[in-house]
Design a protein around this motif. Structure first.
Motif, mmCIF file in Angstrom:
data_model
loop_
_atom_site.group_PDB
_atom_site.id
_atom_site.type_symbol
_atom_site.label_atom_id
_atom_site.label_comp_id
_atom_site.label_asym_id
_atom_site.label_seq_id
_atom_site.Cartn_x
_atom_site.Cartn_y
_atom_site.Cartn_z
ATOM 1 N N ASN A 201 0.555 -1.285 -0.105
ATOM 2 C CA ASN A 201 -0.092 0.130 0.133
ATOM 3 C C ASN A 201 1.318 1.621 0.104
ATOM 4 O O ASN A 201 0.438 2.480 -0.650
ATOM 5 C CB ASN A 201 -0.942 0.076 1.620
ATOM 6 N N THR A 288 -7.624 2.609 10.245
ATOM 7 C CA THR A 288 -8.464 1.629 10.173
ATOM 8 C C THR A 288 -7.604 1.115 8.499
ATOM 9 O O THR A 288 -7.284 1.743 7.644
ATOM 10 C CB THR A 288 -9.709 1.709 10.196
ATOM 11 N N LEU A 289 -7.304 -0.423 8.189
ATOM 12 C CA LEU A 289 -6.476 -0.784 7.081
ATOM 13 C C LEU A 289 -7.726 -0.315 6.139
ATOM 14 O O LEU A 289 -7.277 -0.420 4.890
ATOM 15 C CB LEU A 289 -6.738 -2.924 7.100
ATOM 16 N N VAL A 292 -6.930 2.914 4.886
ATOM 17 C CA VAL A 292 -5.231 2.960 4.189
ATOM 18 C C VAL A 292 -5.636 2.609 2.785
ATOM 19 O O VAL A 292 -4.939 3.046 1.781
ATOM 20 C CB VAL A 292 -4.726 1.818 4.870
ATOM 21 N N LYS A 293 -6.998 1.435 2.543
ATOM 22 C CA LYS A 293 -6.887 1.150 1.130
ATOM 23 C C LYS A 293 -8.058 1.961 0.745
ATOM 24 O O LYS A 293 -7.684 2.505 -0.759
ATOM 25 C CB LYS A 293 -7.516 -0.776 1.142
ATOM 26 N N TYR A 325 -0.085 3.676 6.485
ATOM 27 C CA TYR A 325 0.211 2.934 8.096
ATOM 28 C C TYR A 325 -0.588 2.488 8.302
ATOM 29 O O TYR A 325 -2.006 3.609 8.567
ATOM 30 C CB TYR A 325 0.624 4.169 8.890
ATOM 31 N N ILE A 326 -1.422 1.356 8.983
ATOM 32 C CA ILE A 326 -2.596 1.334 10.158
ATOM 33 C C ILE A 326 -1.934 2.212 11.572
ATOM 34 O O ILE A 326 -0.664 2.187 11.446
ATOM 35 C CB ILE A 326 -2.745 0.121 10.513
ATOM 36 N N PRO A 347 1.904 -1.458 8.565
ATOM 37 C CA PRO A 347 1.658 -1.876 7.425
ATOM 38 C C PRO A 347 0.536 -2.865 7.490
ATOM 39 O O PRO A 347 0.505 -3.508 8.468
ATOM 40 C CB PRO A 347 2.397 -2.125 5.737
ATOM 41 N N GLU A 348 -0.636 -3.125 6.132
ATOM 42 C CA GLU A 348 -1.349 -4.576 6.338
ATOM 43 C C GLU A 348 -0.706 -5.643 6.566
ATOM 44 O O GLU A 348 -1.178 -7.213 6.890
ATOM 45 C CB GLU A 348 -2.225 -4.240 4.767
ATOM 46 N N GLU A 349 0.324 -6.094 6.072
ATOM 47 C CA GLU A 349 0.596 -7.276 6.343
ATOM 48 C C GLU A 349 1.589 -7.434 7.715
ATOM 49 O O GLU A 349 2.007 -8.968 7.682
ATOM 50 C CB GLU A 349 2.729 -6.801 5.551
ATOM 51 N N ALA A 351 -0.018 -6.882 9.778
ATOM 52 C CA ALA A 351 -1.943 -6.497 10.756
ATOM 53 C C ALA A 351 -1.811 -8.011 10.751
ATOM 54 O O ALA A 351 -1.440 -8.929 10.513
ATOM 55 C CB ALA A 351 -2.736 -6.231 9.631
#
Length: 665
Positions: A201, A288-289, A292-293, A325-326, A347-349, A351
């Motif tokens: 992301n 939140t994720l 982010v998206k 960033y979350i 990051p999402e990775e 979470a």
């Protein structure tokens, strides 16, 4: 006294004397036949300290009545070009000379120059880096002194810059301002401690060692100008830091200190969530994720935003920045009703509740423990940031690994935030004395593991404390028996990677465990260590200040321990030579003979296991060895003895446990 009583007394005295004579005869025979490298006069020799205490560093380990240190305050304005990966900044340093010396020149650290192709850091390990930047590009350096502005006369030498002054900065409070305009290319993942890297992301920027910083001028070395090579870390002056960072509006910045313009860079919803987090022991999502998206950081803003931070009484600042960033946060509860904020950005990775979803909880727990046990956390925010630096600390912010999970994430989080006590609060010279940084911090980590969530990740037997997960006393033995191993007091950059963790982290930390649990005891150790922290908070202690603090606060001459464990890798090998009933009579007790066969000594415990399985223990002080290589003592027993065990808990770093047991026939 009646005659009958006198005769009985003389008889008993004669019997005890005969028994003692037999013991001495047996002991003399033992002394003649046992090979020992131990020399009591060497270990307990006087005059350990080469100098007396003085008015700057007192004999009791405290700062002296005339202790001084200089001060550096910074105002920084930076911008990041995310296309060219360039940081551009202006810096204004106000430097205060509190020393008794007029200073005709100044020295500054330029750590970004470590990435240049010709940097000294490419040569000290024998393996040169393959990726480089051009380091700092200094566009302008000016001095403001006594109301006048001058173009600075300066030279750059590797990672240092010397400014030669037209007029000395006067002693006892003289001031000068330095204005620097510069830029540099941000290193990629090869930056190690500061870098940019990519996630699904967006890129993550970990920005540290990003501005020229004043070298320390102290009463030990004068200007401390050791170059930055990589292993040795930092030694910096304290001051207030005001910094701002300008970058695209779709990015979040997580920085040391307090964000002072939240309404300009955060959405009303994010501000509301942060306020909720300040009153919550449970983690609250700030971004939140899903958000982010949506690729939105501040829905009402486009173009660039400037994030403005302040941090007081600190020696450095760093920050992370990313649109990936979350972000979550929770309240930190501190002694005296004080509060701070624990935050994580990742990051999402990273979470998930098995990974960084618990980071803020881990950080909160560690800060609360260290604050209650040693010294109250002084900063408004503590941040854990996920990136590729993977385990690096700066005041108020940590750069930990994207892939860390579970116990590994808790351990690295506790360790890196622990560095806010050593050396961010207690400002030791970690470029010279890594044990005062890594060793002390690894030591306090052990107890953080014990208490977090009722011991969820206890005991700490991983990583640098017990690398193979075994008994710490046994795991240090390969290091202290290795003839090539350096000593703890070796300069940080002179310790090869092979020995860096075993010596700087593990041996130093285990030495602290020995002091607390075997030598001083928990109460005396904790009192002395807390006093050391409070006396040297925001100051610059030297190793002898620590040694003297622990001796005065703990009430023991510990020179024998500093000598054997810190200044040497002396071995410990105590052995049970013999055990027998005095005069073959159980009623007269069990005579036990123990030899000290190597150059180190320690207090020790002897356990006697009786026929019915019960155990008796006797503890012996280190003074047992102040004159003797071999000692014999009598233990009263009430029934037949099965075995005698030296150091029954395997708490001491005894290099040969095979001679620690004796089985009676």
């Amino acid at each position: 006294m009646k005659v009958k009583s006198l005769l009985l007394f003389l008889f008993l005295g004669a019997e005890l004397g005969n028994a003692y004579a037999q013991h001495r005869e047996r002991q003399t025979h033992t002394n003649d036949t046992i090979t020992s490298n131990y020399q009591p006069q060497e270990l307990f020799s006087p005059l350990f300290y080469q100098e007396k205490g003085n008015e700057f560093h007192s004999a009791n380990g405290n700062p002296g009545p005339k202790y001084w240190q200089n001060r550096a305050d910074y105002v920084l304005k930076a911008a990041i070009d995310t296309v060219s990966k360039t940081l551009t900044a202006t810096e204004n340093i106000t430097y205060t000379n509190n020393s008794p010396d007029a200073l005709g020149y100044l020295w500054l650290h330029l750590d970004q120059n470590t990435y240049k192709k010709d940097a000294r850091s490419n040569f000290y390990t024998g393996t040169a880096a393959t990726q480089h930047t051009t380091g700092y590009q200094l566009e302008e350096v000016q001095l403001i002194q006594n109301g006048k502005t001058y173009k600075a006369d300066y030279i750059v030498t590797d990672t240092r810059m010397q400014i030669r002054l037209p007029q000395a900065v006067s002693a006892g409070g003289g001031k000068i301002s330095i204005a620097i305009k510069y830029h540099y290319t941000i290193p990629g993942t090869f930056g190690n401690r500061t870098d940019y890297s990519y996630t699904k992301n967006g890129a993550i920027y970990e920005i540290a060692q990003w501005f020229p910083r004043m070298c320390v001028y102290d009463d030990t070395h004068g200007w401390d100008t050791l170059p930055f090579l990589g292993s040795g870390e930092f030694y910096l002056e304290y001051g207030d830091m005001d910094y701002s960072v300008t970058l695209p509006a779709n990015m979040i910045v997580a920085g040391s200190g307090e964000l002072v313009n939240p309404t300009e860079v955060l959405s009303p919803q994010q501000i509301s969530r942060l306020n909720a987090a300040r009153n919550s022991d449970k983690t609250i999502m700030i971004r939140t994720l899903a958000e982010v998206k949506e690729a939105v950081a501040h829905p009402q803003k486009k173009g660039n935003l400037t994030w403005h931070f302040k941090m007081l009484n600190t020696r450095d600042v760093a920050f992370g920045a990313s649109k990936a960033y979350i972000w979550d946060a929770a309240r930190i509860n501190l002694p005296g009703g004080k509060k701070a904020l624990s935050m994580s950005v990742y990051p999402e990775e990273s979470a998930g509740n098995d990974a960084w979803g618990r980071s803020t909880e881990y950080l909160k727990g560690a800060v609360e423990h260290f604050s209650e046990k040693w010294f109250v956390y002084p900063y408004p925010v503590a941040i854990n940031e996920a990136g590729t630096a993977g385990g690096m600390e700066y005041p108020g912010i940590l750069f930990d690994g994207i892939g860390d999970k579970g116990k590994d994430l808790f351990s690295v989080t506790a360790h890196e935030i622990g560095h806010n006590w050593f050396p961010m609060i207690v400002g030791s010279d970690e470029r010279r004395f890594a044990f005062m940084d890594e060793g002390f911090n690894t030591f306090v980590d052990i107890y953080a593991n014990d208490v977090f969530n009722k011991g969820e990740y206890a005991p700490k037997r991983d990583g640098e404390y017990a690398p193979n997960g075994g008994n710490p006393a046994d795991e240090i033995i390969p290091t202290i028996t290795d003839p090539n191993a350096p000593i703890i007091m070796t300069a940080a950059d002179a310790v090869s990677e092979r020995y860096r963790h075993p010596i700087e982290y593990y041996k130093a930390a285990f030495g602290m465990v020995l002091l607390r649990e075997q030598i001083l005891g928990k109460d005396r150790f904790d009192y002395a260590f807390r006093n050391y922290i409070h006396q040297w908070a925001y100051k610059h202690p030297q190793p002898e200040d620590f040694f003297r603090s622990m001796e005065s606060g703990g009430g023991e001459d510990l020179s024998w321990f500093w000598k054997s464990w810190f200044y040497n890798n002396w071995k410990l090998d105590m052995a049970i030579v013999d055990a027998h009933c005095v005069n073959n009579d159980l009623k007269e007790g069990l005579a036990v003979t123990i030899a000290n066969k190597e150059r180190m000594a320690m207090p020790f415990t002897v356990a006697v296991t009786l026929k019915d399985g019960t155990q008796q223990r006797m503890q012996f002080p280190v003074e047992t060895w102040i004159q003797n290589k071999v000692v014999t003592f009598t233990i009263p027993v009430t029934q037949e003895v099965k075995t005698v065990q030296l150091d029954p808990d395997a708490a001491l770093p005894d290099v040969n446990r095979a001679n620690n047991s004796f089985m009676l026939k």
